[in-house]
Design an enzyme around this catalytic site. Structure first.
Site, PDB file in Angstrom:
ATOM      1  N   ARG A  45       0.859  -1.191   0.000  1.00 19.18           N
ATOM      2  CA  ARG A  45       0.000   0.000   0.000  1.00 19.18           C
ATOM      3  C   ARG A  45       0.885   1.227   0.000  1.00 19.18           C
ATOM      4  O   ARG A  45       2.108   1.143   0.152  1.00 19.18           O
ATOM      5  CB  ARG A  45      -1.037  -0.011   1.148  1.00 19.18           C
ATOM      6  CG  ARG A  45      -0.645  -0.615   2.469  1.00 19.18           C
ATOM      7  CD  ARG A  45       0.371   0.147   3.258  1.00 19.18           C
ATOM      8  NE  ARG A  45       0.112   1.558   3.344  1.00 19.18           N
ATOM      9  CZ  ARG A  45       1.039   2.466   3.556  1.00 19.18           C
ATOM     10  NH1 ARG A  45       2.320   2.112   3.722  1.00 19.18           N
ATOM     11  NH2 ARG A  45       0.760   3.743   3.614  1.00 19.18           N
ATOM     12  N   GLY A  46       0.234   2.398  -0.181  1.00 18.85           N
ATOM     13  CA  GLY A  46       0.997   3.637  -0.371  1.00 18.85           C
ATOM     14  C   GLY A  46       1.112   3.858  -1.870  1.00 18.85           C
ATOM     15  O   GLY A  46       1.478   2.933  -2.613  1.00 18.85           O
ATOM     16  N   ALA A  47       0.790   5.096  -2.309  1.00 18.51           N
ATOM     17  CA  ALA A  47       0.644   5.348  -3.747  1.00 18.51           C
ATOM     18  C   ALA A  47       1.854   4.916  -4.596  1.00 18.51           C
ATOM     19  O   ALA A  47       1.696   4.155  -5.560  1.00 18.51           O
ATOM     20  CB  ALA A  47       0.305   6.826  -3.970  1.00 18.51           C
ATOM     21  N   ARG A  88      -7.445  -0.659  -7.039  1.00 20.80           N
ATOM     22  CA  ARG A  88      -7.775   0.439  -6.112  1.00 20.80           C
ATOM     23  C   ARG A  88      -7.929   1.729  -6.946  1.00 20.80           C
ATOM     24  O   ARG A  88      -7.149   1.937  -7.877  1.00 20.80           O
ATOM     25  CB  ARG A  88      -6.679   0.641  -5.040  1.00 20.80           C
ATOM     26  CG  ARG A  88      -6.618  -0.483  -4.006  1.00 20.80           C
ATOM     27  CD  ARG A  88      -5.672  -0.134  -2.864  1.00 20.80           C
ATOM     28  NE  ARG A  88      -6.275   0.781  -1.893  1.00 20.80           N
ATOM     29  CZ  ARG A  88      -5.591   1.341  -0.894  1.00 20.80           C
ATOM     30  NH1 ARG A  88      -4.287   1.107  -0.762  1.00 20.80           N
ATOM     31  NH2 ARG A  88      -6.190   2.142  -0.038  1.00 20.80           N
ATOM     32  N   GLN A 195      -2.224   2.645   9.793  1.00 21.39           N
ATOM     33  CA  GLN A 195      -0.918   2.679   9.107  1.00 21.39           C
ATOM     34  C   GLN A 195       0.112   3.452   9.938  1.00 21.39           C
ATOM     35  O   GLN A 195       1.305   3.187   9.843  1.00 21.39           O
ATOM     36  CB  GLN A 195      -1.054   3.339   7.723  1.00 21.39           C
ATOM     37  CG  GLN A 195      -1.796   2.514   6.688  1.00 21.39           C
ATOM     38  CD  GLN A 195      -3.259   2.849   6.654  1.00 21.39           C
ATOM     39  OE1 GLN A 195      -3.847   3.296   7.636  1.00 21.39           O
ATOM     40  NE2 GLN A 195      -3.897   2.632   5.517  1.00 21.39           N
ATOM     41  N   ASP A 236      -1.989  10.772  -2.385  1.00 23.88           N
ATOM     42  CA  ASP A 236      -2.405   9.709  -3.301  1.00 23.88           C
ATOM     43  C   ASP A 236      -2.710  10.239  -4.693  1.00 23.88           C
ATOM     44  O   ASP A 236      -2.504   9.551  -5.692  1.00 23.88           O
ATOM     45  CB  ASP A 236      -3.616   8.968  -2.741  1.00 23.88           C
ATOM     46  CG  ASP A 236      -3.151   7.999  -1.676  1.00 23.88           C
ATOM     47  OD1 ASP A 236      -2.966   8.426  -0.527  1.00 23.88           O
ATOM     48  OD2 ASP A 236      -2.895   6.828  -2.023  1.00 23.88           O
ATOM     49  N   ASN A 246      -5.396  12.384   0.209  1.00 26.86           N
ATOM     50  CA  ASN A 246      -4.491  11.558   1.021  1.00 26.86           C
ATOM     51  C   ASN A 246      -5.359  10.826   2.049  1.00 26.86           C
ATOM     52  O   ASN A 246      -6.581  11.005   2.097  1.00 26.86           O
ATOM     53  CB  ASN A 246      -3.414  12.426   1.690  1.00 26.86           C
ATOM     54  CG  ASN A 246      -2.320  11.586   2.341  1.00 26.86           C
ATOM     55  OD1 ASN A 246      -1.768  10.691   1.697  1.00 26.86           O
ATOM     56  ND2 ASN A 246      -2.007  11.839   3.589  1.00 26.86           N
ATOM     57  N   LYS A 247      -4.721  10.026   2.851  1.00 27.93           N
ATOM     58  CA  LYS A 247      -5.435   9.187   3.820  1.00 27.93           C
ATOM     59  C   LYS A 247      -6.483   9.968   4.608  1.00 27.93           C
ATOM     60  O   LYS A 247      -6.242  11.109   5.017  1.00 27.93           O
ATOM     61  CB  LYS A 247      -4.395   8.552   4.756  1.00 27.93           C
ATOM     62  CG  LYS A 247      -4.939   7.657   5.838  1.00 27.93           C
ATOM     63  CD  LYS A 247      -5.833   6.553   5.311  1.00 27.93           C
ATOM     64  CE  LYS A 247      -5.176   5.686   4.258  1.00 27.93           C
ATOM     65  NZ  LYS A 247      -6.174   4.860   3.508  1.00 27.93           N
TER      66      LYS A 247
HETATM   67  O1  MRU Z   1      -4.611   3.156   2.042  1.00 32.67           O
HETATM   68  P1  MRU Z   1      -3.133   3.386   1.936  1.00 32.67           P
HETATM   69  O2  MRU Z   1      -2.368   2.856   3.106  1.00 32.67           O
HETATM   70  O3  MRU Z   1      -2.584   2.912   0.611  1.00 32.67           O
HETATM   71  O4  MRU Z   1      -2.985   4.976   1.951  1.00 32.67           O
HETATM   72  C1  MRU Z   1      -1.703   5.519   1.850  1.00 32.67           C
HETATM   73  C2  MRU Z   1      -1.656   6.980   2.000  1.00 32.67           C
HETATM   74  O5  MRU Z   1      -2.657   7.652   2.151  1.00 32.67           O
HETATM   75  C3  MRU Z   1      -0.312   7.633   1.873  1.00 32.67           C
HETATM   76  O6  MRU Z   1      -0.238   8.787   2.656  1.00 32.67           O
HETATM   77  C4  MRU Z   1      -0.070   8.021   0.404  1.00 32.67           C
HETATM   78  O7  MRU Z   1      -0.292   6.931  -0.436  1.00 32.67           O
HETATM   79  C5  MRU Z   1       1.303   8.534   0.180  1.00 32.67           C
HETATM   80  S1  MRU Z   1       2.508   7.259   0.304  1.00 32.67           S
HETATM   81  C6  MRU Z   1       4.043   7.907  -0.061  1.00 32.67           C
END
Ligand code: MRU
Length: 349
Positions: A45-47, A88, A195, A236, A246-247
């Protein structure tokens, strides 16, 4: 270095982010369908990490197409990319990586490549290696914004685990530390998937950066007490005007930051920008399973049958963002004009 996504022996090898921090283990995906499942269930996970995993998955799928005539190869490859793209919806990097892979195939075929699958794998590995280099550059660009002695706050995990390595928001923190600045970090736990509590806490502990875990609802109180100098988060998807997805919980933090005069920074690679979307209102927001909200893992806390709303991301208006830190420079007071220069490849200051 923490490397959450790797290519090894024809497999996409991931750090299992659902097992951390209790267990550090690798998951071996031997076909692209397994990578899709791993993206969906947040094993990866994470963009940026999702983008790298998607590119490697596409390359893995292409291995099975070897020997097909060019048109059939392209048709099937595009189909594989479409399947991966459906994993996703919010992180721009996923779609960016797949577009780059499709463009690579077109170029390979135009050049008469006899083995496009090999060229696609090389490209996916390049995307992975480039991501680490980009993050280091983001770190160097952002380092100037961090002062010795700063107390920072971050949300979710935008660290090495969320990228091919090093991280974006945490990359800036690592770069500041490498530059000799003494910093400490408050880590939002990041309900509902935690996270922050699970991954950012693990990373910062491993990197020996002083860090304190708080629940999301404590951030405002800390700002009111003057205990946060700066906030830094990842992204994201960033619209052409700087609105940033973002999250979930990021927007609340940005509003609190504005109310308390705390600078709010976003760190992200250019591949997170979606220049086709004028504002954040166009960004698709993923909704995830109710079980993430009614409890955590096997522990259920809400009454059975409770109605739930679970958006995984929110959008912070550009007006609340002091600067967006990219590998091409820092965009202070981001707006469509300043970001427009970035899409044209100029360095933005
Ligand atoms: O649902 P996730 O854990 O994939 O969400 C991740 C985030 O919101 C991060 O802040 C974002 O992807 C940036 S990662 C460098």
């Amino acid at each position: 270095m923490i490397r959450p996504v790797l290519w090894r022996d024809n497999a996409v090898v991931l750090i299992d982010q659902n097992a951390l921090p209790q267990q550090y283990r690798r998951v071996v995906c031997t076909c692209y369908h397994e990578v899709i499942a791993a993206i969906r269930d947040l094993t990866v996970r994470g963009a940026p990490a999702i983008g790298v995993a998607a590119a490697l998955a596409a390359a893995q799928g292409a291995q099975g197409l070897s020997g097909l005539p060019p048109e059939e190869f392209a048709g099937k490859f595009n189909g594989i990319c479409a399947e991966i793209a459906a994993s996703r919806p919010t992180a721009r990097n996923l779609f960016w990586a797949l577009e780059r892979m499709k463009e690579t195939l077109a170029a390979l075929q135009a050049a008469g490549s006899k083995n496009p699958a090999r060229g696609l794998l090389a490209e996916a590995r390049r995307i992975c290696a480039e991501d680490i280099e980009i993050n280091r550059r983001i770190g160097r660009e952002g380092c100037a914004l961090i002062d010795d002695g700063d107390s920072l706050l971050t949300h979710c995990n935008a660290g090495a685990l969320a990228t091919a390595g090093y991280g974006t928001a945490l990359g800036v923190i690592y770069a500041a530390r490498e530059a000799g600045k003494k910093i400490s970090v408050f880590v939002d736990e990041t309900r509902p998937v935690l996270q922050g509590a699970r991954l950012t806490a693990w990373e910062l502990k491993k990197e020996k950066i002083p860090a304190t875990l708080i629940t999301d609802s404590m951030a405002g109180f800390l700002m009111q007490q003057g205990r946060i100098d700066k906030i830094i988060v990842g992204a994201d998807r960033i619209a052409a005007n700087g609105d940033t997805a973002n999250k979930i919980g990021t927007y609340s933090l940005a509003v609190l930051a504005a109310a308390h005069g705390v600078p709010f920074y976003v760190a992200a690679p250019v591949s997170t920008f979606d220049f086709s979307m004028k504002t954040g209102a166009e960004i698709p927001i993923e909704e995830r399973a109710a079980a993430e909200v009614t409890g955590f893992r096997d522990t259920v806390v809400a009454p059975k049958g409770m109605q739930v709303y679970n958006p995984a991301f929110d959008v912070t208006p550009a007006s609340l963002i002091a600067a967006i830190i990219t590998e091409k420079g820092v965009i202070a007071k981001p707006d469509a004009r300043r970001i427009g220069r970035l899409s044209k490849g100029d360095k933005n200051k």
